[in-house]
Design an enzyme around this catalytic site. Sequence first.
Site, PDB file in Angstrom:
ATOM      1  N   ASP A 118       3.989  10.092  -8.250  1.00 48.22           N
ATOM      2  CA  ASP A 118       4.987  11.122  -8.689  1.00 48.22           C
ATOM      3  C   ASP A 118       4.868  11.088  -9.718  1.00 48.22           C
ATOM      4  O   ASP A 118       3.983   9.580 -10.611  1.00 48.22           O
ATOM      5  CB  ASP A 118       6.379  10.187  -7.671  1.00 48.22           C
ATOM      6  CG  ASP A 118       7.325  11.834  -7.698  1.00 48.22           C
ATOM      7  OD1 ASP A 118       6.758  12.867  -8.945  1.00 48.22           O
ATOM      8  OD2 ASP A 118       8.181  12.380  -7.144  1.00 48.22           O
TER       9      ASP A 118
ATOM     10  N   LYS B 241       0.756   4.061  -2.186  1.00 47.41           N
ATOM     11  CA  LYS B 241       0.488   4.484  -2.896  1.00 47.41           C
ATOM     12  C   LYS B 241       1.469   6.031  -3.161  1.00 47.41           C
ATOM     13  O   LYS B 241       1.548   6.508  -3.172  1.00 47.41           O
ATOM     14  CB  LYS B 241      -0.433   5.613  -1.246  1.00 47.41           C
ATOM     15  CG  LYS B 241      -1.718   4.968  -1.079  1.00 47.41           C
ATOM     16  CD  LYS B 241      -1.811   5.324   0.406  1.00 47.41           C
ATOM     17  CE  LYS B 241      -2.905   5.271   1.038  1.00 47.41           C
ATOM     18  NZ  LYS B 241      -2.679   4.014   2.138  1.00 47.41           N
TER      19      LYS B 241
ATOM     20  N   ASP C 101       0.739  -1.500   0.192  1.00 45.35           N
ATOM     21  CA  ASP C 101      -0.100   0.291  -0.245  1.00 45.35           C
ATOM     22  C   ASP C 101       0.806   1.263   0.095  1.00 45.35           C
ATOM     23  O   ASP C 101       0.727   2.293   1.103  1.00 45.35           O
ATOM     24  CB  ASP C 101      -0.695  -0.093   1.471  1.00 45.35           C
ATOM     25  CG  ASP C 101      -1.792   1.040   0.811  1.00 45.35           C
ATOM     26  OD1 ASP C 101      -2.363   2.001   0.321  1.00 45.35           O
ATOM     27  OD2 ASP C 101      -2.312   1.798   2.669  1.00 45.35           O
TER      28      ASP C 101
END
Length: 250
Positions: free
Chosen positions: A90, A87, A85
């Site tokens: 960028d 996330k 996880d």
Amino acid sequence: MRLSFSKSIHPVSQKLADIVIRKKTNLALSVDMTDSKSLLHLVEQTADHIAVLKTHIDIISDFTPKLTQILRKLADEAGFLIFEDRKFADIGHTVCHQVKDGIYHIAQWADIINAHLLPGVGIIEGLKKGCQGRDIGLLLLAQMSSNRNLFSDAYTAKTVEIAERNKDFIMGFIAQQKLSQDNDLVTMTPGVSFSSLEDDLGQNYHTPQYVIKEKKSDIIIVGRGIYGAQNPKQAAIEYQQQAWQFLNNI
Ligand code: 5BU
């Protein structure tokens, strides 16, 4: 049984559907502990009851690559998928390195990763490039469970639209409800608890019944409701049974 993604074109969703059906579990366990020993102990206790093990590998204080090797072996033996996880959020070039390199080498051991679509579609291409060589599925964050988050309906709708157009790599969503009618895509929902309504840092909780039956999600993600319980194995069984029951509409 309502398992809408059982014929998904995504290889990771197919693996997930096989596990859910075989083990009778649509439970993802979030192992948010900060030391390897407690994490591995929890996994050993709950492995038979989970379809997905969700990690935050960067909160482990004593991390060594040995940990992810052991987790991979446990996942293959007990039949669950590993969801890191992280996330990602960028530009494509940076996330390509973040998923592949550094000290975690996520693309070497995770089955599922997730990302925010805020930077635009380049993030999908960057992660796909970094994940080459293994079957990995990307979940897009379409909604979050936390109080007063900044996800707008328009942003969520755009996320759904982009997922539906990139199903070779995107396997579904992290969301609070089923958002797409496209049965190739999986929905996983965090913020699930039998007993709590919220925590003191902005998390919101709903019951397995609400999430699976009312909101038509596929998989519940539970952390503290299981590892914070007196008997985590028993708690995992209870979440497993409830989520399974509501998936089967009993
Ligand atoms: P909890 O202990 O059941 O509250 O843990 C929930 C986990 O799901 C935790 O690892 C969060 O980082 C993760 N999470 C979440 O709670 N809400 C979200 O919207 C997303 C992830 Br995306």
